[in-house]
Design a protein around this motif. Structure first.
Motif, short mmCIF file in Angstrom:
data_model
loop_
_atom_site.label_atom_id
_atom_site.label_comp_id
_atom_site.label_asym_id
_atom_site.label_seq_id
_atom_site.Cartn_x
_atom_site.Cartn_y
_atom_site.Cartn_z
N ASN A 143 -23.93 -61.16 3.38
CA ASN A 143 -23.25 -59.76 3.66
C ASN A 143 -24.36 -58.73 4.59
O ASN A 143 -25.47 -59.36 4.99
N LYS A 144 -23.90 -57.57 5.01
CA LYS A 144 -24.68 -56.94 5.61
C LYS A 144 -25.86 -56.44 4.92
O LYS A 144 -27.00 -56.11 5.56
N LEU A 145 -25.93 -56.36 3.58
CA LEU A 145 -26.92 -55.83 2.80
C LEU A 145 -28.13 -57.02 2.99
O LEU A 145 -29.39 -56.71 3.43
N ILE A 146 -27.90 -58.10 2.93
CA ILE A 146 -28.78 -59.48 2.99
C ILE A 146 -29.40 -59.41 4.39
O ILE A 146 -30.41 -59.70 4.77
N ASP A 147 -28.30 -59.19 5.36
CA ASP A 147 -28.74 -59.25 7.12
C ASP A 147 -29.76 -58.08 7.32
O ASP A 147 -30.56 -58.49 7.97
N GLU A 148 -29.59 -57.02 6.89
CA GLU A 148 -30.31 -55.77 6.87
C GLU A 148 -31.74 -56.11 6.31
O GLU A 148 -32.82 -55.99 6.93
N LEU A 149 -31.78 -56.85 5.20
CA LEU A 149 -33.07 -57.07 4.29
C LEU A 149 -33.83 -58.05 5.24
O LEU A 149 -34.73 -57.97 5.63
N CYS A 150 -33.09 -59.22 5.66
CA CYS A 150 -33.72 -60.23 6.32
C CYS A 150 -34.44 -59.58 7.88
O CYS A 150 -35.36 -59.71 8.20
N ALA A 151 -33.45 -58.64 8.45
CA ALA A 151 -33.81 -58.22 9.91
C ALA A 151 -34.98 -57.24 9.44
O ALA A 151 -35.97 -57.43 10.47
N HIS A 152 -35.12 -56.52 8.30
CA HIS A 152 -36.21 -55.49 8.23
C HIS A 152 -37.54 -56.07 7.80
O HIS A 152 -38.48 -55.96 8.46
N SER A 153 -37.32 -57.32 7.42
CA SER A 153 -38.63 -58.02 6.67
C SER A 153 -39.23 -58.89 7.76
O SER A 153 -40.31 -59.14 7.77
#
Length: 156
Positions: A143-153
């Motif tokens: 989902n969007k939250l996991i995608d953002e976490l991965c992109a930020h990490s």
């Protein structure tokens, strides 16, 4: 019918084999075969582990993890019975493809926020940012939250 199909002597056979086994056990009724076929069609385990005959042929792609903790697979085991001692019903599991190391937590409900917290606290903080994260594309794992976490990490 259910006990023969799923119980001690039940290898989850198809509907006609189930009817034959029931007859050998001394049971019979006029709609036995159709009832058995319907029962097997609605058996969850039979549907999950059935042969995918209609699936198109695909090329096999070997998945080799180049180094430890670079490739993780994540999935949810749901619902467990009996509940965990803390009342949780679900288990979130992540497995490293190289070492086969397992990280797991129990959850009351599998939300995107809980999955993101697990990724941050139990995977990224301990082993670093994984290069590859493999899921079954369920809404709570992809989902969007996991995608953002991965992109930020990736910026660390």
């Amino acid at each position: 019918m259910e006990e023969v199909h799923e119980g001690n002597c039940g290898p989850h056979m198809n509907g006609l084999m189930l009817a034959k086994k029931l007859m050998r056990l001394g049971y019979f009724w006029s709609t036995m075969e159709t009832d058995c076929v319907k029962h097997v069609r609605h058996c969850h385990l039979c549907q999950v582990y059935a042969n995918q005959i209609r699936a198109p042929a695909n090329e096999l792609h070997p998945m080799a993890a180049p180094w430890p903790f670079s490739m993780w697979g994540m999935d949810v085991i749901d619902p467990v019975n009996p509940k965990a001692s803390n009342g949780h019903l679900f288990i979130l599991v992540a497995i490293d493809y190289f070492t086969k190391w397992i990280e797991a937590i129990t959850l009351a409900s599998v939300t995107a926020k809980a999955v993101a917290r697990f990724l941050k606290r139990d995977i990224i903080a301990r082993y670093g940012v994984p290069v590859t994260l493999i899921t079954d594309n369920a809404k709570n794992l992809n989902n969007k939250l996991i995608d953002e976490l991965c992109a930020h990490s990736q910026h660390f």
